[in-house]
Design a protein around this motif. Structure first.
Motif, PDB file in Angstrom:
ATOM      1  N   ARG A   1       0.831  -1.196   0.000  1.00 37.54           N
ATOM      2  CA  ARG A   1       0.000   0.000   0.000  1.00 37.54           C
ATOM      3  C   ARG A   1       0.871   1.254   0.000  1.00 37.54           C
ATOM      4  O   ARG A   1       1.962   1.273   0.589  1.00 37.54           O
ATOM      5  CB  ARG A   1      -0.934  -0.027   1.207  1.00 37.54           C
ATOM      6  N   ASN A   2       0.380   2.304  -0.653  1.00 38.60           N
ATOM      7  CA  ASN A   2       1.125   3.544  -0.841  1.00 38.60           C
ATOM      8  C   ASN A   2       0.202   4.739  -0.610  1.00 38.60           C
ATOM      9  O   ASN A   2      -1.018   4.635  -0.770  1.00 38.60           O
ATOM     10  CB  ASN A   2       1.707   3.601  -2.256  1.00 38.60           C
ATOM     11  N   ILE A   3       0.795   5.875  -0.273  1.00 36.52           N
ATOM     12  CA  ILE A   3       0.018   7.062   0.091  1.00 36.52           C
ATOM     13  C   ILE A   3      -0.118   8.018  -1.091  1.00 36.52           C
ATOM     14  O   ILE A   3       0.863   8.304  -1.781  1.00 36.52           O
ATOM     15  CB  ILE A   3       0.688   7.816   1.259  1.00 36.52           C
ATOM     16  N   THR A   4      -1.327   8.517  -1.311  1.00 33.05           N
ATOM     17  CA  THR A   4      -1.548   9.616  -2.255  1.00 33.05           C
ATOM     18  C   THR A   4      -2.150  10.790  -1.496  1.00 33.05           C
ATOM     19  O   THR A   4      -2.802  10.618  -0.465  1.00 33.05           O
ATOM     20  CB  THR A   4      -2.507   9.232  -3.402  1.00 33.05           C
ATOM     21  N   ASN A   5      -1.918  12.002  -2.018  1.00 32.76           N
ATOM     22  CA  ASN A   5      -2.563  13.164  -1.423  1.00 32.76           C
ATOM     23  C   ASN A   5      -2.587  14.317  -2.426  1.00 32.76           C
ATOM     24  O   ASN A   5      -1.917  14.274  -3.458  1.00 32.76           O
ATOM     25  CB  ASN A   5      -1.878  13.574  -0.124  1.00 32.76           C
ATOM     26  N   SER A   6      -3.354  15.335  -2.103  1.00 28.70           N
ATOM     27  CA  SER A   6      -3.522  16.479  -3.000  1.00 28.70           C
ATOM     28  C   SER A   6      -2.753  17.706  -2.523  1.00 28.70           C
ATOM     29  O   SER A   6      -2.873  18.778  -3.137  1.00 28.70           O
ATOM     30  CB  SER A   6      -5.011  16.838  -3.103  1.00 28.70           C
TER      31      SER A   6
ATOM     32  N   LYS B   1       0.948  17.836  -1.054  1.00 26.72           N
ATOM     33  CA  LYS B   1       2.401  17.992  -1.152  1.00 26.72           C
ATOM     34  C   LYS B   1       3.075  16.661  -1.417  1.00 26.72           C
ATOM     35  O   LYS B   1       2.524  15.595  -1.107  1.00 26.72           O
ATOM     36  CB  LYS B   1       2.941  18.582   0.159  1.00 26.72           C
ATOM     37  N   PRO B   2       4.280  16.699  -1.963  1.00 30.36           N
ATOM     38  CA  PRO B   2       5.038  15.454  -2.130  1.00 30.36           C
ATOM     39  C   PRO B   2       5.485  14.930  -0.768  1.00 30.36           C
ATOM     40  O   PRO B   2       5.720  15.704   0.167  1.00 30.36           O
ATOM     41  CB  PRO B   2       6.233  15.876  -2.985  1.00 30.36           C
ATOM     42  N   ILE B   3       5.594  13.623  -0.663  1.00 29.40           N
ATOM     43  CA  ILE B   3       6.042  12.990   0.573  1.00 29.40           C
ATOM     44  C   ILE B   3       7.431  12.409   0.343  1.00 29.40           C
ATOM     45  O   ILE B   3       7.612  11.462  -0.428  1.00 29.40           O
ATOM     46  CB  ILE B   3       5.063  11.891   1.033  1.00 29.40           C
ATOM     47  N   GLU B   4       8.409  12.998   1.017  1.00 31.51           N
ATOM     48  CA  GLU B   4       9.798  12.538   0.925  1.00 31.51           C
ATOM     49  C   GLU B   4      10.276  11.939   2.245  1.00 31.51           C
ATOM     50  O   GLU B   4      11.254  11.201   2.268  1.00 31.51           O
ATOM     51  CB  GLU B   4      10.715  13.712   0.553  1.00 31.51           C
ATOM     52  N   SER B   5       9.594  12.261   3.350  1.00 36.78           N
ATOM     53  CA  SER B   5      10.000  11.789   4.667  1.00 36.78           C
ATOM     54  C   SER B   5       8.757  11.671   5.540  1.00 36.78           C
ATOM     55  O   SER B   5       7.682  12.200   5.186  1.00 36.78           O
ATOM     56  CB  SER B   5      10.982  12.771   5.301  1.00 36.78           C
TER      57      SER B   5
ATOM     58  N   ALA C   1       2.351   5.156 -16.039  1.00 36.63           N
ATOM     59  CA  ALA C   1       1.143   5.733 -16.635  1.00 36.63           C
ATOM     60  C   ALA C   1       0.572   6.846 -15.760  1.00 36.63           C
ATOM     61  O   ALA C   1       0.098   7.871 -16.264  1.00 36.63           O
ATOM     62  CB  ALA C   1       0.096   4.643 -16.857  1.00 36.63           C
ATOM     63  N   LEU C   2       0.624   6.656 -14.451  1.00 37.26           N
ATOM     64  CA  LEU C   2       0.152   7.696 -13.536  1.00 37.26           C
ATOM     65  C   LEU C   2       1.022   8.945 -13.647  1.00 37.26           C
ATOM     66  O   LEU C   2       0.517  10.073 -13.654  1.00 37.26           O
ATOM     67  CB  LEU C   2       0.156   7.172 -12.094  1.00 37.26           C
ATOM     68  N   GLU C   3       2.341   8.743 -13.763  1.00 34.67           N
ATOM     69  CA  GLU C   3       3.245   9.883 -13.942  1.00 34.67           C
ATOM     70  C   GLU C   3       2.959  10.596 -15.257  1.00 34.67           C
ATOM     71  O   GLU C   3       2.929  11.824 -15.319  1.00 34.67           O
ATOM     72  CB  GLU C   3       4.695   9.409 -13.902  1.00 34.67           C
ATOM     73  N   GLN C   4       2.744   9.820 -16.299  1.00 36.34           N
ATOM     74  CA  GLN C   4       2.476  10.415 -17.607  1.00 36.34           C
ATOM     75  C   GLN C   4       1.178  11.221 -17.586  1.00 36.34           C
ATOM     76  O   GLN C   4       1.039  12.231 -18.292  1.00 36.34           O
ATOM     77  CB  GLN C   4       2.404   9.327 -18.679  1.00 36.34           C
ATOM     78  N   ALA C   5       0.247  10.783 -16.749  1.00 36.60           N
ATOM     79  CA  ALA C   5      -1.035  11.491 -16.622  1.00 36.60           C
ATOM     80  C   ALA C   5      -0.929  12.720 -15.738  1.00 36.60           C
ATOM     81  O   ALA C   5      -1.923  13.418 -15.534  1.00 36.60           O
ATOM     82  CB  ALA C   5      -2.092  10.538 -16.078  1.00 36.60           C
ATOM     83  N   GLY C   6       0.264  12.967 -15.184  1.00 38.90           N
ATOM     84  CA  GLY C   6       0.472  14.194 -14.411  1.00 38.90           C
ATOM     85  C   GLY C   6       0.683  13.997 -12.927  1.00 38.90           C
ATOM     86  O   GLY C   6       0.894  14.990 -12.201  1.00 38.90           O
ATOM     87  N   MET C   7       0.637  12.771 -12.453  1.00 38.49           N
ATOM     88  CA  MET C   7       0.840  12.539 -11.025  1.00 38.49           C
ATOM     89  C   MET C   7       2.322  12.643 -10.696  1.00 38.49           C
ATOM     90  O   MET C   7       3.179  12.137 -11.427  1.00 38.49           O
ATOM     91  CB  MET C   7       0.308  11.156 -10.647  1.00 38.49           C
ATOM     92  N   LYS C   8       2.642  13.289  -9.593  1.00 33.35           N
ATOM     93  CA  LYS C   8       4.028  13.431  -9.151  1.00 33.35           C
ATOM     94  C   LYS C   8       4.345  12.305  -8.173  1.00 33.35           C
ATOM     95  O   LYS C   8       3.702  12.176  -7.138  1.00 33.35           O
ATOM     96  CB  LYS C   8       4.240  14.798  -8.497  1.00 33.35           C
ATOM     97  N   VAL C   9       5.338  11.494  -8.518  1.00 34.86           N
ATOM     98  CA  VAL C   9       5.656  10.288  -7.759  1.00 34.86           C
ATOM     99  C   VAL C   9       6.976  10.459  -7.019  1.00 34.86           C
ATOM    100  O   VAL C   9       7.976  10.881  -7.605  1.00 34.86           O
ATOM    101  CB  VAL C   9       5.741   9.056  -8.690  1.00 34.86           C
ATOM    102  N   THR C  10       6.963  10.147  -5.731  1.00 36.17           N
ATOM    103  CA  THR C  10       8.195  10.151  -4.942  1.00 36.17           C
ATOM    104  C   THR C  10       8.501   8.729  -4.469  1.00 36.17           C
ATOM    105  O   THR C  10       7.587   7.919  -4.239  1.00 36.17           O
ATOM    106  CB  THR C  10       8.091  11.081  -3.720  1.00 36.17           C
ATOM    107  N   ARG C  11       9.785   8.459  -4.326  1.00 31.94           N
ATOM    108  CA  ARG C  11      10.260   7.145  -3.874  1.00 31.94           C
ATOM    109  C   ARG C  11      11.145   7.349  -2.646  1.00 31.94           C
ATOM    110  O   ARG C  11      12.364   7.281  -2.729  1.00 31.94           O
ATOM    111  CB  ARG C  11      11.023   6.447  -5.007  1.00 31.94           C
ATOM    112  N   PRO C  12      10.533   7.618  -1.500  1.00 33.84           N
ATOM    113  CA  PRO C  12      11.328   7.964  -0.309  1.00 33.84           C
ATOM    114  C   PRO C  12      12.083   6.771   0.258  1.00 33.84           C
ATOM    115  O   PRO C  12      11.712   5.609   0.023  1.00 33.84           O
ATOM    116  CB  PRO C  12      10.263   8.456   0.674  1.00 33.84           C
ATOM    117  N   ASP C  13      13.130   7.065   0.995  1.00 36.42           N
ATOM    118  CA  ASP C  13      13.832   6.059   1.786  1.00 36.42           C
ATOM    119  C   ASP C  13      12.845   5.551   2.841  1.00 36.42           C
ATOM    120  O   ASP C  13      12.294   6.336   3.623  1.00 36.42           O
ATOM    121  CB  ASP C  13      15.051   6.696   2.442  1.00 36.42           C
ATOM    122  N   LEU C  14      12.626   4.238   2.877  1.00 38.67           N
ATOM    123  CA  LEU C  14      11.590   3.702   3.760  1.00 38.67           C
ATOM    124  C   LEU C  14      12.063   3.467   5.184  1.00 38.67           C
ATOM    125  O   LEU C  14      11.238   3.291   6.086  1.00 38.67           O
ATOM    126  CB  LEU C  14      11.040   2.390   3.168  1.00 38.67           C
ATOM    127  N   ALA C  15      13.369   3.468   5.404  1.00 38.98           N
ATOM    128  CA  ALA C  15      13.882   3.196   6.754  1.00 38.98           C
ATOM    129  C   ALA C  15      13.338   4.173   7.794  1.00 38.98           C
ATOM    130  O   ALA C  15      12.914   3.741   8.885  1.00 38.98           O
ATOM    131  CB  ALA C  15      15.405   3.192   6.747  1.00 38.98           C
TER     132      ALA C  15
END
Length: 323
Positions: A146-151, A153-157, A279-293
């Protein structure tokens, strides 16, 4: 004479069981979209069961919450009003607390690990417990990390989650994980989620990639963070009385074809995830891949809540499977 009577009684019982199992229609309810791999897996299961039983068992599929919300679908299966469903462990733990341990935040580091544990020692341990609640577990299918979406801000931490108002399903493990990161949670039925996101009732939500993609939640959410905070899967269950009414051969066919469908769904979900993210990125969604530790490091209180809910003994047994 007694042996003859015993043989006749056994034959009569076998004939009665066979007669009971003829021309059975089994309804299979699930909550995934009809474009999701779960529907393709359900259709494969239905087609193969029909072919292998020469049409004696027909499976009718009801996707996308047609027969009620996920908890309602499972309740109907327990009662026998709907013969089969595909709940997650978060729904099953309302009937057997052992299943609550699966969704411990950051319990699994990979799909391979999750599948190995769930198909092996976990099922050997938990499936008999579930039968005591009137459900037979046929096989593990898939749902995903499972992953988080929101309207907002980007989530980096983890700090970026603080203060967000997030919709979660009514499952303590997910609520505990999000609150452990500082979010405020609210429970909204999934069919109402798109409207709630659109109206700003909540800032965001969390779900596997396939759900975000197939239900087009990106229409209402700008940011996706690949947090992989909880893993869960669909579990194919059937009402025990219904299952017991089938012949042994038919029971074996259901188990075998459920496993085959689950394996197919796993492959499809995993193979499609990166394509769906792109596909989500191409549609305009901003994707972050944070350090999960850092996210996992904040889960101590959440894990304690899950252990209290599931039972300390159950949690100890589950954690033993991870070693």
């Amino acid at each position: 004479m007694l042996r003859t009577l015993a043989l006749a009684a056994a034959a009569s019982t076998a004939l009665a069981s066979a007669a009971l199992a003829q021309d059975v229609t089994l309804r299979l309810a699930h909550f995934a979209a009809d474009t999701h791999p779960a529907q393709a897996a359900a259709q494969q299961f239905a087609d193969r069961v029909a072919a292998r039983t020469d049409g004696a068992i027909a499976v009718e599929i009801y996707p996308a919450n047609e027969l009620g919300s996920p908890p309602e679908q499972l309740e109907q299966t327990v009662l026998g009003a709907v013969e089969m469903s595909l709940p997650t462990q978060g729904a099953l733990d309302k009937y057997e607390k052992a299943f609550g341990t699966v969704m411990t935040p950051f319990a699994f580091s990979s799909y391979e690990q999750a599948h190995q544990v769930l198909d092996g020692p976990f099922t050997d341990w938990a499936a008999p417990k579930l039968e005591e609640q009137g459900l037979v577990m046929l096989a593990n299918w898939e749902y995903g990390f499972r992953n988080i979406t929101n309207s907002k801000k980007p989530i980096e931490s983890p700090a970026d989650v603080e203060g967000l108002k997030l919709r979660t399903p009514p499952e303590l493990q997910i609520v505990a994980a999000m609150e452990g990161l500082g979010a405020t949670t609210t429970q909204i039925a999934f069919p109402e989620l798109p409207n709630a996101l659109n109206q700003g009732v909540v800032d965001g939500q969390e779900n596997p990639i396939g759900v975000i993609y197939h239900f087009k939640l990106n229409d209402f959410q700008e940011h996706l963070a690949l947090t992989r905070h909880v893993y869960n899967s669909m579990v194919h269950v059937i009402n025990k009385d219904v299952f017991d009414g089938l012949t042994p051969d038919q029971q074996a066919i259901l188990r075998e074809e459920s496993k085959a469908a689950g394996d197919m769904m796993r492959q499809a979900v995993i193979a499609q995830e990166e394509e769906e993210i792109a596909a989500l990125e191409q549609a305009g969604m901003k994707v972050t891949r944070p350090d999960l530790a850092p996210f996992a490091a904040k889960m101590g209180p959440a894990r304690e809540r899950v252990a209290e809910y599931s039972g300390a003994e159950n949690m100890a047994t589950f954690l033993g499977f991870l070693d």
